[in-house]
Design a protein around this motif. Structure first.
Motif, PDB file in Angstrom:
ATOM      1  N   MET A 108      14.247  48.703  77.761  1.00 48.89           N
ATOM      2  CA  MET A 108      15.504  47.949  77.670  1.00 48.89           C
ATOM      3  C   MET A 108      16.541  48.444  78.680  1.00 48.89           C
ATOM      4  O   MET A 108      17.255  47.638  79.282  1.00 48.89           O
ATOM      5  N   VAL A 109      16.596  49.774  78.855  1.00 45.12           N
ATOM      6  CA  VAL A 109      17.546  50.317  79.831  1.00 45.12           C
ATOM      7  C   VAL A 109      17.235  49.742  81.217  1.00 45.12           C
ATOM      8  O   VAL A 109      18.123  49.281  81.943  1.00 45.12           O
ATOM      9  N   ALA A 110      15.939  49.768  81.562  1.00 46.30           N
ATOM     10  CA  ALA A 110      15.533  49.263  82.875  1.00 46.30           C
ATOM     11  C   ALA A 110      15.930  47.797  83.030  1.00 46.30           C
ATOM     12  O   ALA A 110      16.477  47.379  84.058  1.00 46.30           O
ATOM     13  N   ALA A 111      15.688  47.015  81.976  1.00 50.06           N
ATOM     14  CA  ALA A 111      16.001  45.589  82.053  1.00 50.06           C
ATOM     15  C   ALA A 111      17.501  45.355  82.195  1.00 50.06           C
ATOM     16  O   ALA A 111      17.941  44.536  83.007  1.00 50.06           O
ATOM     17  N   LEU A 112      18.282  46.106  81.391  1.00 47.87           N
ATOM     18  CA  LEU A 112      19.738  45.919  81.451  1.00 47.87           C
ATOM     19  C   LEU A 112      20.306  46.289  82.823  1.00 47.87           C
ATOM     20  O   LEU A 112      21.248  45.671  83.308  1.00 47.87           O
ATOM     21  N   LEU A 113      19.707  47.357  83.411  1.00 50.26           N
ATOM     22  CA  LEU A 113      20.204  47.781  84.715  1.00 50.26           C
ATOM     23  C   LEU A 113      19.596  46.970  85.857  1.00 50.26           C
ATOM     24  O   LEU A 113      20.072  47.020  86.995  1.00 50.26           O
ATOM     25  N   GLY A 114      18.533  46.269  85.562  1.00 53.63           N
ATOM     26  CA  GLY A 114      17.803  45.559  86.610  1.00 53.63           C
ATOM     27  C   GLY A 114      17.040  46.494  87.530  1.00 53.63           C
ATOM     28  O   GLY A 114      16.821  46.207  88.698  1.00 53.63           O
TER      29      GLY A 114
END
Lengths: 251, 561
Positions: free
Chosen positions: A130-136
């Motif tokens: 999720m962190v990766a997705a939120l940060l792109g």
């Protein structure tokens, strides 16, 4: 480059879990709490990368009640340079944690974020993704080997998948979650425990980071797995077959 | 999660028991022993074994010539070296068919064991050093049955060896010849537990670890803990006055055992099963059965004071450059950690190397090797307080140079891996080959001198290791060798005993005397004291049927029959 490592305070791996009588969760009163073992591995990897000269600073982050400072102290005694404690008295689910980590990443601008692949208390295995997705940012999960290339600014990561290893190359900045075989974490030595005493731990609140902590998930009930019934010793093959047929209904 | 929690050496002991069943027994009532009473490893035994004259004689190297020496003479003849024998006491009867059918009548068919494989295991101690040739093992289910067995054996003059988990280290729990084995393993019930006082009453055959498991959810712990906890019985612990890792905190079993029930040789049941902490009514006879190694009676029930389980346990693994630092650290630890100190253990670098070389997956917690390692455990009720106190203490010790390096366990898994090193030494010794094991109490400042002296004496013939409960002044002195060898043993004994005696130490701190050191008692006890022990033995067991040939000098027990 900075490396941000998330470390979670959980019930110690070796403690037998007890569910609260009202089934709202797990009993943590008077229970030994320690750093999540996967987070320990994540921190160890970050420290090795720093020691190899690829990073300047390792920052440990923990989100939760005030005792999380103990977990951060452990992280600092292992070798992290400083800690950030985001104080929160309710326990958050992965999406909230991911949002907090995202806004921290926007403040700190790390080149890498390390997380354990999952925490041994809720076994969610979602936060890193999720962190990766939120940060792109690109993500490499379940890492069992991490190699950095400073010139090309990429990380090559082996991940354990069904039936073998998958090797990925991710551009930095990236999120990496760590698996059990990545490394063997170091112990906290006396000299390092001493040094850790003077390392700073910054306190922050969820409000400071402007994160909306509203959750869409409600935990209805936590229950223990059914108790295993004690076995019986059968006296003959015939009795065994009879029991398999008529009691267990498997033959 | 694949991480494994180390379960200490219990599993190892169970493994040993299994492997014992592969040993093939010799159809002979004899054992080859040497000075210490060691039976040589079973592989080498066959070649050392001399044809037997059928009189059940055992050739035994012993420094005091002739069994018929009086006590005074024996006391004086330290150091002289000549041969003597353990002889089967001819006054003991041999089993016949009528005996077996009587036992079957009172115990039931299935608790009278004549099966060779099971007897093989029960006849052999777990180190494979001592081996008897009993043809019968009895498994009583209650005190009444133990009483009936002993009454019968006493009337028939059949010798008996009481047995628990058979984890002893001095050959006390296995027969020397054909003694009937009375194993209390089926008497394994917890009888009562008082959650207010913490007093636990249970039968003798309860396995120590099972009692710990029983107490855990109730928030209590046993006052003793030792490596063999997965196999050893509480009755055996009491009978041998086992020490272990928590002694520094909770004291010996003479303090924590509040009462017991024992059956004497003639079948009398002595009910001393009190649960009171204070009881000054007459002689406190239970103490006779604590540490007398089954020679005065069979302990059948135990009442023991358990301790509240405290939530905060911290463990540090430290490196010290010399023995003086270890001593100073002990003094400081007692002074500064007093109320939370729960273990203070040490091992030398030879012991560490042995563990690193023989156990899989062990790493030295500190980065570089040092001469000594210390484990300090604290137990308290407040995690933050305990941890901060330990940290502050260690940092001060580090600044003073008492400690050259060290680590503090950050979670239970790390703590287990530190304990694994200390508790794994016995297992590592076994894997490394043959070994001689001594268990000495000495003034703390002398403890390591004997290790150094012995190293000088043996040179490169053997690897001499010292480790143990430094906080209790208890050294485990271990000598790892390629093969058991009488010449080498001659260099070790009586040297070690004489050395210990000279420094007013004890030749058995916590293992007991068993068959190994029965004749060496004079090194630690005066002739007058031993004479009184012999009188007590004769009073409680006039026919000498209980655990014969052990604890007391054989010459004093058997001669006047």
């Amino acid at each position: 480059m900075k490396i941000l490592v998330a470390v979670k305070r959980v019930v110690d791996y070796a403690v037998k879990i007890r569910v609260k009588p009202d089934k709202t969760g797990v009993d943590t009163q008077n229970v030994k709490m320690s750093m999540n073992p996967f987070c320990e591995i994540a921190l160890e990897e970050a420290l090795r990368i720093k020691e190899a000269g690829f990073a300047k600073e390792v920052i440990a982050v923990s989100i939760g009640p005030s005792q999380c400072v103990d977990t951060l102290r452990t992280g600092l005694a292992m070798g992290a340079d400083r800690g950030i404690h985001v104080e929160a008295n309710s326990s958050f689910l992965p999406l909230t944690i991911a949002k907090i980590l995202k806004s921290l990443a926007e403040v700190e601008n790390p080149g890498l974020i390390f997380l354990g692949k999952q925490a041994i208390d809720d076994d969610c295995n979602q936060t890193g993704q999720m962190v990766a997705a939120l940060l792109g940012w690109p993500q490499a999960t379940f890492a069992s080997k991490v190699v950095l290339d400073k010139d090309k600014n990429v990380a090559t990561v082996d991940r354990e998948v069904d039936g073998g290893l998958e090797t990925l190359s991710v551009d930095l900045p990236a999120v990496i979650t760590t698996d059990l075989r990545l490394n063997q974490p170091r112990y906290a030595t006396l000299p390092n425990i001493m040094k850790a005493k003077s390392k700073p731990i910054k306190k922050m609140t969820v409000q400071d980071l402007k994160v909306d902590i509203k959750s869409d998930i409600e935990i209805l009930e936590v229950t223990e797995p059914p108790k295993r019934k004690s076995g019986v010793i059968v006296s003959s093959v015939d009795e065994l077959i009879d029991k398999l047929k008529n009691e267990a209904h498997v033959v | 999660m694949i991480m494994q929690k180390w379960t200490r050496s219990g599993d190892f002991l169970r493994f040993c028991c299994k492997s014992l069943t592969y040993l093939r027994s010799k159809e002979n009532n004899s054992v080859y022993s040497s000075v210490s009473g060691f039976v040589h490893g079973y592989e080498s035994k066959s070649k050392l074994f001399e044809p037997n004259d059928g009189n059940h004689n055992i050739e035994l190297q012993h420094r005091c010539s002739g069994r018929n020496l009086g006590m005074q003479q024996q006391y004086r003849c330290f150091g002289s070296s000549s041969a003597s024998k353990i002889q089967r006491n001819p006054l003991f009867s041999s089993l016949d068919a009528k005996d077996i059918s009587y036992f079957k009548e009172i115990l039931g068919e299935k608790n009278v064991i004549e099966d060779e494989e099971r007897l093989e295991t029960a006849n052999t101690d777990w180190m494979h050093k001592y081996k008897g040739s009993s043809k019968l093992m009895l498994l009583p289910k209650n005190t009444e049955e133990v009483s009936q067995i002993l009454q019968y054996c006493d009337s028939r003059r059949l010798a008996v060896v009481p047995q628990g988990g058979n984890t002893g280290l001095v050959g006390g729990s296995v027969p020397v010849f054909d003694e009937v084995i009375v194993n209390v393993g089926l008497m394994n019930k917890v009888l009562a537990f008082d959650e207010v006082s913490g007093v636990l009453v249970c039968e003798a055959g309860c396995i120590l670890e099972n009692l710990a498991t029983f107490l855990k959810p109730k928030g209590f712990i046993m006052p003793l803990d030792l490596g063999a906890k997965g196999s050893c019985h509480i009755g055996g612990n009491v009978s041998t006055n086992a020490g272990g890792l928590r002694l520094i905190r909770y004291g010996s079993l003479h303090g924590t055992v509040l009462g017991l029930e024992a059956v004497t040789a003639n079948g009398n049941v002595l009910d001393m099963l009190g649960t009171l902490r204070k009881d000054n009514t007459g002689y406190d006879l239970k103490h006779l059965f604590i540490g007398s190694e089954g020679s005065l009676g069979i302990v059948t029930k135990v009442s023991i004071l358990t301790q509240p389980k405290l939530s905060s346990v911290n463990l540090a693994f430290l490196a010290c450059k010399d023995y003086l630092c270890c001593q100073k650290l002990l003094v400081e630890a007692k002074r500064n950690l007093g109320e939370i100190l729960s273990a203070f253990e040490f091992l030398d670098n030879n012991s560490m190397d042995l563990v690193l070389n023989n156990l899989v997956g062990v790493r030295n917690p500190v980065s570089s090797s040092e001469n000594f390692y210390i484990l300090i455990e604290t137990t308290g009720s407040d995690e933050t307080y305990g941890r901060e106190k330990l940290e502050a203490f260690l940092l001060k010790a580090f600044e003073k140079g008492l400690v050259s390096d060290g680590v503090i366990a950050q979670d239970i898994n790390q703590a287990s891996s530190f304990w694994h090193i200390r508790e794994g030494i016995t297992e590592a010794l076994q894997k490394a080959g043959a070994f001689y094991k001594y268990d000495l109490s000495l003034p703390v400042e002398e403890i390591y001198n004997i290790v150094n002296d012995l190293r000088g004496r043996l040179g490169d013939l053997a690897n001499v290791m010292g480790y143990g409960h430094l906080g209790d002044g208890n050294l485990h002195l271990n000598i790892s060798v390629k093969d058991y060898n009488d010449e080498l043993l001659g260099l070790i004994e009586p040297y070690i005993y004489e050395w210990t005696s000279k420094h007013r130490g004890s030749i058995s701190a916590e293992h007991g005397l068993g068959v190994m050191k029965a004749n060496e008692i004079f090194y630690s006890k005066s002739p007058e004291t031993v004479a009184l022990m012999v009188s007590i033995k004769k009073l409680l067991d006039p026919k000498g049927i209980l655990n014969p040939y052990k604890v007391l000098p054989r010459s004093l027990i058997s001669d006047d029959h």
